[in-house]
Write an enzyme that holds these catalytic residues in place. Structure first.
Site, PDB file in Angstrom:
ATOM      1  N   LYS A  15      56.534  10.786   0.152  1.00  0.00           N
ATOM      2  CA  LYS A  15      55.914  10.451   1.446  1.00  0.00           C
ATOM      3  C   LYS A  15      56.835  10.873   2.583  1.00  0.00           C
ATOM      4  CE  LYS A  15      53.551   6.563  -0.719  1.00  0.00           C
ATOM      5  NZ  LYS A  15      54.123   6.739  -2.075  1.00  0.00           N
TER       6      LYS A  15
HETATM    7  P1  OMP Z   1      51.246   1.560  -9.920  1.00  0.00           P
HETATM    8  O1  OMP Z   1      50.863   0.504  -8.944  1.00  0.00           O
HETATM    9  O2  OMP Z   1      52.341   1.139 -10.834  1.00  0.00           O
HETATM   10  O3  OMP Z   1      50.063   2.132 -10.662  1.00  0.00           O
HETATM   11  O4  OMP Z   1      51.898   2.765  -9.090  1.00  0.00           O
HETATM   12  C1  OMP Z   1      51.343   3.252  -7.914  1.00  0.00           C
HETATM   13  C2  OMP Z   1      52.126   4.457  -7.447  1.00  0.00           C
HETATM   14  O5  OMP Z   1      51.402   5.116  -6.414  1.00  0.00           O
HETATM   15  C3  OMP Z   1      53.495   4.129  -6.855  1.00  0.00           C
HETATM   16  O6  OMP Z   1      54.353   5.232  -7.081  1.00  0.00           O
HETATM   17  C4  OMP Z   1      53.195   3.984  -5.377  1.00  0.00           C
HETATM   18  O7  OMP Z   1      54.332   4.244  -4.582  1.00  0.00           O
HETATM   19  C5  OMP Z   1      52.144   5.088  -5.181  1.00  0.00           C
HETATM   20  N1  OMP Z   1      51.183   4.881  -4.085  1.00  0.00           N
HETATM   21  C6  OMP Z   1      50.516   3.688  -3.959  1.00  0.00           C
HETATM   22  O8  OMP Z   1      50.654   2.773  -4.768  1.00  0.00           O
HETATM   23  N2  OMP Z   1      49.681   3.508  -2.891  1.00  0.00           N
HETATM   24  C7  OMP Z   1      49.427   4.467  -1.973  1.00  0.00           C
HETATM   25  O9  OMP Z   1      48.634   4.252  -1.066  1.00  0.00           O
HETATM   26  C8  OMP Z   1      50.067   5.697  -2.100  1.00  0.00           C
HETATM   27  C9  OMP Z   1      50.877   5.932  -3.194  1.00  0.00           C
HETATM   28  C10 OMP Z   1      51.278   7.321  -3.411  1.00  0.00           C
HETATM   29  O10 OMP Z   1      51.355   8.080  -2.424  1.00  0.00           O
HETATM   30  O11 OMP Z   1      51.413   7.766  -4.528  1.00  0.00           O
END
Ligand code: OMP
Length: 265
Positions: A94
């Site tokens: 990001k």
């Molecule tokens: P889990 O919640 O473990 O499935 O992981 C979610 C992943 O997506 C993490 O690496 C977060 O940092 C990322 N993420 C989000 O959870 N929400 C968002 O809105 C954006 C991201 C991202 O850009 O990947």
């Protein structure tokens, strides 16, 4: 081949919209992998070996590597090498800054670590995003509506007749002259996802928030897929990588996603 063409190809060839998030936390890594001396690499290789035929992409959130300093970056590089060459590798940092500085972030992510795509923060505007969208064959996923509760603080502010995230989507479409810009939309906002897909029918959408964050998988597929039932990357992290049986959990997800896709009109 543009990034979008690459994405369509890998999704078609692998019949998968599943992206696994490799966000390893040392304390959660099984003890026998801790003993290897390279717990992150052992853990990631295990996940990749168990799922490499099921996914279309892996996403690496850089925080989980940078927190360990140079050793973390080495572990990241080794993990990237373990992935099959046709699977897309997404560097989730990001990142952004003024153009001059953003150029170095883009260099590091695309040339140094050789990611196929990255996540980009649009807050600083066009000149700050430009360095990330110069490479037609590499993708830049712009944060539109994020999955976290705080998304409403700014992203859901009204700017004239539109929400700020809708303005971001409009602008991201303008940035997409090289067919390599995508959007990040959280699975926790299925209603908004449908509206965003309508506005951006042919842009890739990276969708985190299924699993640990409680996003609805069926609605995500129905509302997030393009008309050709692709261009959606469903990222799942914790609920797969810490599952008792990683392969079965990932397979079940891939099958469910494809069932929901097939049910779409
Ligand atoms: P889990 O919640 O473990 O499935 O992981 C979610 C992943 O997506 C993490 O690496 C977060 O940092 C990322 N993420 C989000 O959870 N929400 C968002 O809105 C954006 C991201 C991202 O850009 O990947």
């Amino acid at each position: 081949m543009t990034f979008k063409e690459r994405l369509r190809q890998v999704q078609r060839e692998r019949n998968s919209l599943l992206c696994i998030g490799l966000d390893p936390v040392i304390d959660k890594i099984p003890p026998h992998m801790q003993k290897t001396g390279e717990p992150i690499v052992a853990f990631n290789k295990h996940i990749i070996d168990s799922t490499s035929d099921i996914v279309c992409a892996y996403k690496f959130n850089l925080a989980f590597y940078e927190t360990h300093g140079p050793a973390g970056i080495e572990a990241l590089e080794e993990s990237l090498e373990a992935a099959p060459s046709d699977v897309l590798l997404i560097g989730d940092g990001k990142r952004n800054d003024i153009g001059n500085s953003a150029e170095h972030y883009a260099d590091m992510l695309f040339e140094g670590l050789e990611f196929d795509a990255v996540t980009v923060n649009p807050y600083m505007g066009t000149d700050s995003v430009e360095p990330f969208i110069r490479y037609p064959e590499k993708g830049a996923f712009i944060l539109a509506l994020t999955s976290n509760p705080g998304a409403k603080d700014f992203q859901k502010l009204k700017v004239g007749n539109y929400y700020l995230y809708e303005k971001v989507v409009q602008r991201a479409k303008k940035w997409n002259t090289r067919d390599n810009v995508g959007l990040v939309v959280g699975a926790t906002y299925p209603h908004e996802l449908a509206a965003i897909r309508k506005r951006a029918p042919d842009m890739p959408i990276l969708l985190p928030g299924v699993g640990a964050q409680g996003g609805d998988l069926k609605k995500s597929v129905e509302h997030g897929c393009s008309k050709k039932k692709d261009l959606l990357l469903i990222n799942v992290g914790r609920s797969v990588i810490y599952a008792n049986n990683v392969r079965d959990t990932a397979l079940e997800l891939q099958t469910l996603i494809n069932t929901y896709r097939n049910q779409m009109n």
